[in-house]
Write an enzyme that holds these catalytic residues in place. Structure first.
Site, PDB file in Angstrom:
ATOM      1  N   SER A 146     -58.856  65.880  10.677  1.00  0.00           N
ATOM      2  CA  SER A 146     -59.533  67.012  11.313  1.00  0.00           C
ATOM      3  C   SER A 146     -59.673  68.136  10.308  1.00  0.00           C
ATOM      4  O   SER A 146     -58.817  68.331   9.430  1.00  0.00           O
ATOM      5  CB  SER A 146     -58.742  67.511  12.526  1.00  0.00           C
ATOM      6  OG  SER A 146     -59.298  68.723  13.021  1.00  0.00           O
ATOM      7  N   TYR A 159     -50.987  70.446  16.101  1.00  0.00           N
ATOM      8  CA  TYR A 159     -52.068  69.518  15.803  1.00  0.00           C
ATOM      9  C   TYR A 159     -52.535  69.660  14.352  1.00  0.00           C
ATOM     10  O   TYR A 159     -52.699  68.664  13.639  1.00  0.00           O
ATOM     11  CB  TYR A 159     -53.221  69.786  16.773  1.00  0.00           C
ATOM     12  CG  TYR A 159     -54.470  68.965  16.522  1.00  0.00           C
ATOM     13  CD1 TYR A 159     -54.516  67.614  16.857  1.00  0.00           C
ATOM     14  CD2 TYR A 159     -55.616  69.551  15.982  1.00  0.00           C
ATOM     15  CE1 TYR A 159     -55.658  66.865  16.653  1.00  0.00           C
ATOM     16  CE2 TYR A 159     -56.771  68.808  15.778  1.00  0.00           C
ATOM     17  CZ  TYR A 159     -56.784  67.469  16.111  1.00  0.00           C
ATOM     18  OH  TYR A 159     -57.908  66.737  15.895  1.00  0.00           O
ATOM     19  N   LYS A 163     -52.348  66.874  11.350  1.00  0.00           N
ATOM     20  CA  LYS A 163     -53.559  66.380  10.694  1.00  0.00           C
ATOM     21  C   LYS A 163     -53.518  66.665   9.191  1.00  0.00           C
ATOM     22  O   LYS A 163     -54.060  65.868   8.394  1.00  0.00           O
ATOM     23  CB  LYS A 163     -54.797  67.008  11.325  1.00  0.00           C
ATOM     24  CG  LYS A 163     -55.110  66.481  12.717  1.00  0.00           C
ATOM     25  CD  LYS A 163     -55.365  64.971  12.741  1.00  0.00           C
ATOM     26  CE  LYS A 163     -55.931  64.506  14.069  1.00  0.00           C
ATOM     27  NZ  LYS A 163     -56.133  63.038  14.105  1.00  0.00           N
TER      28      LYS A 163
END
Length: 262
Positions: A146, A159, A163
């Site tokens: 991401s 998150y 990533k």
């Protein structure tokens, strides 16, 4: 012909998170260039719909309903491919995600959960797939990271950190598995998956999101699938350890993310 390098005729691919969004688009794209596909996710009805699309393109599909947050379930997919199709050539590690929340409203446990879901599952399938691929003709692994793993945005601590780890895992595993297995990644920006549609809707929040992206639009899952296709085929035969941002220019142009407060 140069277009022949984009073919995967009679090759076998495993795609995780294949029931919708980027995973579904990637699985269908791989089928369109000749691959048979093992489709894995939690929701069987979604997988069956994607399998139908794969078969409409003249390729075989095998559905594996499984909770891929469990690394053991992820690792088992390499065996599923061998049992069903007798080979494994491509893996798309698309499983991942995480609950948004800034530092003050998240926990250490949420960070650990994000690592398990985004990194540990990828590692489990990568290890199992590599063992199979190295007994055959080698192959290609494509991880879905991401842009949040490369630029900072409020509310994505767990998150984004996971990533970022996945991005570097891609480089390190590429070094370890070369020359017979190539490992690359795609780092999507804002892509209109079903989850994002619930977040931004069709009103001012969507307009704000589009305006903050240099290309002035939200990405489509097929935008990411096209990059996955490139990295999975011999079109990218001289690439390994690379991360391609499919983000409308956010990372390349050093744009500050204007994300909704979470």
């Amino acid at each position: 012909m140069i277009l022949d390098r984009f073919r995967l005729d009679d090759k076998v691919a495993v795609v995780t998170g294949a029931g919708r969004g980027i995973g579904a688009a990637s699985a269908i794209a791989l089928a369109e260039v000749g691959a048979d596909v093992v489709l894995a996710a939690r929701t069987q009805s979604q997988l069956l719909a994607v399998a139908k699309e794969v078969r409409r393109r003249g390729r075989r599909a095998h559905v594996v309903q499984s909770d891929l947050s469990d690394p053991d379930a992820a690792a088992a997919l390499a065996g599923n491919a061998m049992d069903e199709f007798g080979r494994l050539d491509v893996v798309v590690n698309n499983i991942g995600g995480g609950r948004p929340g800034p530092l003050g409203r998240s926990s250490t446990e949420s960070l650990e959960r994000a690592f398990r879901f985004n990194v540990s599952t990828t590692d489990a399938l990568t290890r199992a797939a590599a063992e199979v691929m190295l007994r055959g003709d080698g192959g290609a692994i494509v991880n879905i990271s991401s842009v949040i793993g490369r630029v900072a945005g409020r509310g994505f601590l767990a998150y984004g950190t996971a990533k970022a780890a996945l991005t570097h895992y891609t480089r390190l595993s590429a070094a370890d598995l070369s020359p017979r297995i190539r490992v690359n990644a795609v780092a999507p920006g804002t892509v209109l998956t079903s989850a994002l549609r619930k977040l931004v809707g069709e009103g001012p929040m969507r307009e704000r999101t589009e305006a903050s992206t240099p290309l002035r639009r939200i990405g489509d899952p097929q935008d990411v699938a096209a990059a996955v296709l490139y990295l999975a085929t011999d079109a990218s035969a001289y690439l390994t350890g690379k991360v391609i941002e499919v983000d409308g220019g956010l990372h390349a142009l050093n744009v500050d993310l204007d994300l909704p407060d979470l």
